[in-house]
Motif scaffolding. Sequence first.
Motif, PDB file in Angstrom:
ATOM      1  N   LYS A 284       0.800  -1.223   0.000  1.00  0.00           N
ATOM      2  CA  LYS A 284       0.000   0.000   0.000  1.00  0.00           C
ATOM      3  C   LYS A 284       0.833   1.274   0.000  1.00  0.00           C
ATOM      4  O   LYS A 284       0.349   2.334  -0.394  1.00  0.00           O
ATOM      5  CB  LYS A 284      -0.943   0.002   1.205  1.00  0.00           C
ATOM      6  N   ILE A 285       2.074   1.185   0.454  1.00  0.00           N
ATOM      7  CA  ILE A 285       2.896   2.393   0.508  1.00  0.00           C
ATOM      8  C   ILE A 285       3.391   2.736  -0.897  1.00  0.00           C
ATOM      9  O   ILE A 285       3.673   1.843  -1.705  1.00  0.00           O
ATOM     10  CB  ILE A 285       4.073   2.213   1.489  1.00  0.00           C
ATOM     11  N   SER A 286       3.475   4.013  -1.193  1.00  0.00           N
ATOM     12  CA  SER A 286       3.915   4.427  -2.524  1.00  0.00           C
ATOM     13  C   SER A 286       5.430   4.280  -2.652  1.00  0.00           C
ATOM     14  O   SER A 286       6.163   4.359  -1.664  1.00  0.00           O
ATOM     15  CB  SER A 286       3.520   5.881  -2.791  1.00  0.00           C
ATOM     16  N   LEU A 287       5.874   4.068  -3.882  1.00  0.00           N
ATOM     17  CA  LEU A 287       7.312   3.967  -4.138  1.00  0.00           C
ATOM     18  C   LEU A 287       8.014   5.255  -3.727  1.00  0.00           C
ATOM     19  O   LEU A 287       9.124   5.224  -3.175  1.00  0.00           O
ATOM     20  CB  LEU A 287       7.560   3.666  -5.614  1.00  0.00           C
ATOM     21  N   LYS A 288       7.375   6.386  -3.964  1.00  0.00           N
ATOM     22  CA  LYS A 288       7.952   7.684  -3.603  1.00  0.00           C
ATOM     23  C   LYS A 288       8.249   7.764  -2.110  1.00  0.00           C
ATOM     24  O   LYS A 288       9.255   8.323  -1.689  1.00  0.00           O
ATOM     25  CB  LYS A 288       7.009   8.810  -4.022  1.00  0.00           C
ATOM     26  N   SER A 289       7.366   7.180  -1.283  1.00  0.00           N
ATOM     27  CA  SER A 289       7.522   7.251   0.173  1.00  0.00           C
ATOM     28  C   SER A 289       8.730   6.483   0.680  1.00  0.00           C
ATOM     29  O   SER A 289       9.281   6.795   1.736  1.00  0.00           O
ATOM     30  CB  SER A 289       6.259   6.728   0.870  1.00  0.00           C
ATOM     31  N   ILE A 290       9.147   5.447  -0.063  1.00  0.00           N
ATOM     32  CA  ILE A 290      10.276   4.641   0.409  1.00  0.00           C
ATOM     33  C   ILE A 290      11.558   4.897  -0.391  1.00  0.00           C
ATOM     34  O   ILE A 290      12.577   4.257  -0.140  1.00  0.00           O
ATOM     35  CB  ILE A 290       9.939   3.133   0.408  1.00  0.00           C
ATOM     36  N   LEU A 291      11.488   5.827  -1.322  1.00  0.00           N
ATOM     37  CA  LEU A 291      12.704   6.197  -2.055  1.00  0.00           C
ATOM     38  C   LEU A 291      13.520   7.198  -1.242  1.00  0.00           C
ATOM     39  O   LEU A 291      13.757   8.333  -1.646  1.00  0.00           O
ATOM     40  CB  LEU A 291      12.349   6.780  -3.437  1.00  0.00           C
ATOM     41  N   THR A 292      13.904   6.747  -0.070  1.00  0.00           N
ATOM     42  CA  THR A 292      14.744   7.540   0.823  1.00  0.00           C
ATOM     43  C   THR A 292      15.878   6.655   1.293  1.00  0.00           C
ATOM     44  O   THR A 292      15.777   5.420   1.248  1.00  0.00           O
ATOM     45  CB  THR A 292      13.950   8.047   2.041  1.00  0.00           C
ATOM     46  N   LEU A 293      16.945   7.263   1.777  1.00  0.00           N
ATOM     47  CA  LEU A 293      18.104   6.492   2.206  1.00  0.00           C
ATOM     48  C   LEU A 293      17.748   5.504   3.306  1.00  0.00           C
ATOM     49  O   LEU A 293      18.170   4.347   3.291  1.00  0.00           O
ATOM     50  CB  LEU A 293      19.213   7.440   2.667  1.00  0.00           C
ATOM     51  N   ARG A 294      16.953   5.936   4.265  1.00  0.00           N
ATOM     52  CA  ARG A 294      16.648   5.081   5.416  1.00  0.00           C
ATOM     53  C   ARG A 294      15.739   3.907   5.054  1.00  0.00           C
ATOM     54  O   ARG A 294      15.798   2.847   5.668  1.00  0.00           O
ATOM     55  CB  ARG A 294      16.036   5.917   6.545  1.00  0.00           C
ATOM     56  N   LEU A 295      14.865   4.083   4.043  1.00  0.00           N
ATOM     57  CA  LEU A 295      13.930   3.028   3.660  1.00  0.00           C
ATOM     58  C   LEU A 295      14.314   2.334   2.349  1.00  0.00           C
ATOM     59  O   LEU A 295      13.548   1.533   1.823  1.00  0.00           O
ATOM     60  CB  LEU A 295      12.509   3.598   3.545  1.00  0.00           C
ATOM     61  N   LEU A 296      15.496   2.625   1.860  1.00  0.00           N
ATOM     62  CA  LEU A 296      15.935   2.075   0.578  1.00  0.00           C
ATOM     63  C   LEU A 296      15.842   0.547   0.491  1.00  0.00           C
ATOM     64  O   LEU A 296      15.452   0.016  -0.558  1.00  0.00           O
ATOM     65  CB  LEU A 296      17.363   2.543   0.279  1.00  0.00           C
ATOM     66  N   PRO A 297      16.166  -0.199   1.546  1.00  0.00           N
ATOM     67  CA  PRO A 297      16.050  -1.661   1.431  1.00  0.00           C
ATOM     68  C   PRO A 297      14.657  -2.126   1.024  1.00  0.00           C
ATOM     69  O   PRO A 297      14.504  -3.148   0.357  1.00  0.00           O
ATOM     70  CB  PRO A 297      16.417  -2.156   2.833  1.00  0.00           C
ATOM     71  N   PHE A 298      13.633  -1.353   1.407  1.00  0.00           N
ATOM     72  CA  PHE A 298      12.268  -1.783   1.115  1.00  0.00           C
ATOM     73  C   PHE A 298      11.860  -1.536  -0.331  1.00  0.00           C
ATOM     74  O   PHE A 298      10.874  -2.112  -0.797  1.00  0.00           O
ATOM     75  CB  PHE A 298      11.297  -1.113   2.087  1.00  0.00           C
ATOM     76  N   VAL A 299      12.602  -0.687  -1.022  1.00  0.00           N
ATOM     77  CA  VAL A 299      12.397  -0.575  -2.470  1.00  0.00           C
ATOM     78  C   VAL A 299      12.686  -1.936  -3.100  1.00  0.00           C
ATOM     79  O   VAL A 299      11.931  -2.436  -3.945  1.00  0.00           O
ATOM     80  CB  VAL A 299      13.307   0.509  -3.081  1.00  0.00           C
ATOM     81  N   PHE A 300      13.771  -2.578  -2.649  1.00  0.00           N
ATOM     82  CA  PHE A 300      14.131  -3.901  -3.168  1.00  0.00           C
ATOM     83  C   PHE A 300      13.202  -4.984  -2.636  1.00  0.00           C
ATOM     84  O   PHE A 300      12.811  -5.892  -3.374  1.00  0.00           O
ATOM     85  CB  PHE A 300      15.587  -4.209  -2.815  1.00  0.00           C
TER      86      PHE A 300
END
Length: 318
Positions: A284-300
């Motif tokens: 449910k979370i947007s890609l934009k919301s996790i495109l940060t250094l701290r949440l980068l692992p969750f992009v993968f």
Amino acid sequence: MLLSVIIPAYNCEKTIMQAIKSTGVYSNNQIEVIVVNNGSQDRTEELVKKKARGQKNIIYAESEKGVSNARNKGIEIATARWITFLDADDYLINFENNNNLLKELVKCSEDLIICNYFVNSSKINLYSMTNNQNDKIKVIRQMLENPTKYLTVWGKFYRTDLVKNENIKFDNKLLYSEDSEFLLNYLLICNRLVFINYYVYKYVLSENSTVRKYNPQLAQEYEKAICKIKEDLIEYPEFESSLYIFILMQVNLIMVHNVFLSKNALAKLKKICNKDYIQEALSKISLKSILTLRLLPFVFCKYHCYICAGIIYKLRVI
């Protein structure tokens, strides 16, 4: 009485006297210190009882083991207008010789006062980093999205009557994030809060601190806390997207302090990411919301590239 300072005490003979002294209780009769011994096996009880005999505003109490039980006992005993919490290996600053903070407590009409603090020598200025300070909804969102900075129970002042009348307690079934859960429950029922640009708390982080030690039960205990906070916020859809970020931030802690300090880390990462509450957050979370250094692992993780996420976590551990 203006302020009750609640100090859970467990095997803290080396630091408890400094913690008590930092409250200003020896120089101000409007402050009471409630030290709650919860199972100490060193000289903590002896030292505190000795001080309590010579100072009526230092109160010694006992509770069952666990920091939540100790804090709940302190709340039960507290008689002052405001409550604040102090860990026995930390200390308050600007209380002994500065009455400005106490003047703020006298005149304040809000339900929650939030102050700045130190982590060792690093300043954490919540006053300057908080947007929309008069909008409680937006403040709670910012807190959820930055839990390690905001969601601590200490460095804040709570109205005693509100805590007691609303029966807000620490959940003694939680071993981690119990303070986050307490603070969020208080925020949900309080009307107004205020940020004050004072540094009032010194959090002492040492190499022996619990957060730096490997704990095989950590993942399970953090998961328990995540599910409890998710349950607390189920009737507040305005916090849904921020809650997802909070969940992922907590999983970050699980990875760095538990999973990637153990064997078969990648398999454990996959298993945790397949949990229902993580899958919900990732879907449910947007890609934009996790495109940060701290949440980068969750992009993968969102796209099942666990090896890349694992490399990042391994680097963070190092």
